[in-house]
Design an enzyme around this catalytic site. Structure first.
Site, PDB file in Angstrom:
ATOM      1  N   GLY A   1      -0.968   6.563   1.985  1.00  0.00           N
ATOM      2  CA  GLY A   1      -0.152   5.958   0.943  1.00  0.00           C
ATOM      3  C   GLY A   1      -0.811   5.994  -0.413  1.00  0.00           C
ATOM      4  O   GLY A   1      -1.923   6.509  -0.595  1.00  0.00           O
ATOM      5  N   PHE A   2      -0.129   5.410  -1.377  1.00  0.00           N
ATOM      6  CA  PHE A   2      -0.568   5.422  -2.773  1.00  0.00           C
ATOM      7  C   PHE A   2      -1.931   4.757  -2.953  1.00  0.00           C
ATOM      8  O   PHE A   2      -2.911   5.393  -3.357  1.00  0.00           O
ATOM      9  CB  PHE A   2       0.498   4.735  -3.615  1.00  0.00           C
ATOM     10  CG  PHE A   2       0.178   4.543  -5.067  1.00  0.00           C
ATOM     11  CD1 PHE A   2      -0.555   5.486  -5.776  1.00  0.00           C
ATOM     12  CD2 PHE A   2       0.639   3.415  -5.747  1.00  0.00           C
ATOM     13  CE1 PHE A   2      -0.829   5.315  -7.126  1.00  0.00           C
ATOM     14  CE2 PHE A   2       0.374   3.232  -7.091  1.00  0.00           C
ATOM     15  CZ  PHE A   2      -0.362   4.179  -7.786  1.00  0.00           C
TER      16      PHE A   2
ATOM     17  N   LYS B   1       3.181 -11.635   4.325  1.00  0.00           N
ATOM     18  CA  LYS B   1       1.873 -11.583   3.665  1.00  0.00           C
ATOM     19  C   LYS B   1       1.177 -12.941   3.709  1.00  0.00           C
ATOM     20  O   LYS B   1      -0.040 -13.031   3.907  1.00  0.00           O
ATOM     21  CB  LYS B   1       2.040 -11.099   2.221  1.00  0.00           C
ATOM     22  CG  LYS B   1       2.391  -9.628   2.105  1.00  0.00           C
ATOM     23  CD  LYS B   1       1.301  -8.746   2.684  1.00  0.00           C
ATOM     24  CE  LYS B   1       1.550  -7.284   2.426  1.00  0.00           C
ATOM     25  NZ  LYS B   1       0.479  -6.422   2.961  1.00  0.00           N
TER      26      LYS B   1
ATOM     27  N   TYR C   1       9.287 -10.269   3.274  1.00  0.00           N
ATOM     28  CA  TYR C   1       8.057  -9.532   2.943  1.00  0.00           C
ATOM     29  C   TYR C   1       6.955 -10.484   2.497  1.00  0.00           C
ATOM     30  O   TYR C   1       5.827 -10.442   3.001  1.00  0.00           O
ATOM     31  CB  TYR C   1       8.336  -8.509   1.846  1.00  0.00           C
ATOM     32  CG  TYR C   1       7.089  -7.903   1.250  1.00  0.00           C
ATOM     33  CD1 TYR C   1       6.304  -7.028   1.994  1.00  0.00           C
ATOM     34  CD2 TYR C   1       6.688  -8.208  -0.054  1.00  0.00           C
ATOM     35  CE1 TYR C   1       5.146  -6.469   1.449  1.00  0.00           C
ATOM     36  CE2 TYR C   1       5.543  -7.663  -0.602  1.00  0.00           C
ATOM     37  CZ  TYR C   1       4.776  -6.791   0.149  1.00  0.00           C
ATOM     38  OH  TYR C   1       3.632  -6.250  -0.385  1.00  0.00           O
TER      39      TYR C   1
END
Length: 407
Positions: A60-61, A210, A206
């Site tokens: 990923g980024f 977290k 989301y």
């Protein structure tokens, strides 16, 4: 700097209503970025020497960018990534191919393809590779998609993180660093977001996952003395960035004269953080094995959506075509990081302004889209990759291109 893996030491110390008022708020964010907490007494020395680091989400980024920084300084890296199709998998494949071309030696860079929730895969990885540092960047990202399909977020974010911490304590990992998110602050009314703030009211699945991961991390520290640092990222952007994120989409679509979607009246604000600053903060966290800490990694000041669009217009030299839409459910009105704690305990300081970061991103974008006939061109349509929840397509053909971070 290259490290001698045979002689290196491995000891680690444990241990508003209108834009004017919003602008005032952002100014206060910068000037009041402080706390009465005496962080100096908590400082530990960084580990200096060779490390073998497991980087999850390494295609990923952020993950690939962190992996590159670790390899460049002499560490060995083990990547695990399932290469899911949240956005075009060919972008992730190019990240891996780029790393492999830079580091062809499989002893320096090992790549595993699979789900971090796969117990057999992950047990085999730990038994084979024996990483002593874990940099957990893998996660199912996105606020809006999590509202439509929360189950995949529980699986990837909570189940995956729990398995990694379980294996980490069993295999004696010296430091476990993982990506949390500024989304945990939810609808906070604070002028700036501090790690000391209560974050018990997330406004999206989301964000909730977290927060759960942060709680589980403390539990593993308490039970097994696992050293853990949770990093609350504030809107990361830059070259090779995620195509579903506003910085990439706006640069792409404004460059092409295509319509962008503007949610709300434009006074919402984000603390946008350039990728090189985030990578610097992550690496500093890996090197400092705090017993249990939560750190904000952000720029420390906000940029309104209206200002954001103006800056992109300036650097692309194009006028935005705007479609006005209402605010989106699950979005927060603004984010602004207090970074004093990271400044003291990690010696972290963001260096790239938003204006400069967008300039660098536009330079990269122009280079990356200069060859429309390339065999490696990729059509990116994140509105299909993110469950159709209001994401404008990028519809850009990308070519294989090394990141232009410092140009």
């Amino acid at each position: 700097m290259m490290f001698d893996k045979n002689n290196a030491t491995h000891s680690v110390t444990s241990s508003t209503s209108d834009e004017s008022s919003l602008s005032d708020t952002m100014s206060v964010c910068s000037s009041n970025n402080s706390s009465s907490t005496n962080y100096e007494e908590l400082i530990i020395a960084p580990h200096v020497g060779y490390k073998k680091v497991l980087v999850t989400g390494g295609a990923g980024f952020v993950g690939s960018s962190v992996a590159e920084a670790l390899l460049a300084r002499g560490d060995d890296v083990v990547i695990v990534d399932e290469i899911n199709d949240y956005y075009d998998v060919r972008m992730k494949e190019r990240n891996l191919n780029r790393l492999r071309s830079l580091y062809p030696d499989e002893k320096r860079l090992s790549i595993y393809r699979g789900d971090i929730c796969d117990q057999e895969l992950m047990l085999n990885l730990f038994e084979t590779e024996r990483p002593q540092w874990v940099c957990h960047m893998a996660a199912r990202a996105g606020v809006r998609p999590s509202i439509q399909n929360p189950y995949v977020y529980i699986h990837s974010n909570i189940v995956g993180t729990t398995l990694l911490m379980e294996l980490s304590h069993k295999f004696g990992v010296q430091n476990f660093v993982f990506a949390s998110s500024s989304s945990v602050y939810g609808g906070s009314k604070s002028t700036y977001f501090s790690e000391e703030e209560n974050v018990d009211n997330p406004v999206s699945p989301y964000a909730a996952t977290k927060k759960v991961c942060e709680l589980l991390a403390y539990t593993y520290h308490h039970l097994y003395k696992l050293n853990v640092s949770a990093l609350r990222f504030f809107t990361v952007y830059g070259p090779r960035g995620r195509p579903d994120m506003a910085p990439f989409k706006f640069v792409d679509r404004i460059s092409q004269g295509l319509e962008i979607q503007k949610f709300g009246d434009g006074t919402s604000s984000r603390d946008y953080t350039f990728i090189s600053d985030i990578v610097d903060g992550v690496v500093r966290s890996i090197d400092r094995a705090y017993s249990y800490q939560v750190f904000n990694l952000g720029k420390g000041d906000g940029t309104s959506l209206n200002e954001f669009i103006s800056i992109v217009e300036k650097h692309t030299e194009k006028k935005a075509v705007i479609r006005q839409l209402p605010d989106q459910p699950g979005d927060v009105p603004y984010t602004c990081a207090s970074v004093e704690k990271a400044n003291v305990l990690l010696e972290y300081e963001a260096k790239v302004s938003f204006d400069e970061g967008i300039r660098r991103t536009v330079v990269w974008y122009r280079n990356a889209t200069s060859d429309d006939n390339s065999d490696e061109a990729v059509t990116i349509t994140p509105e299909t990759q993110t469950n159709g929840l209001g994401s404008s397509p990028s519809s850009v053909e990308m070519v294989s291109q090394a990141a232009i971070i410092s140009q």
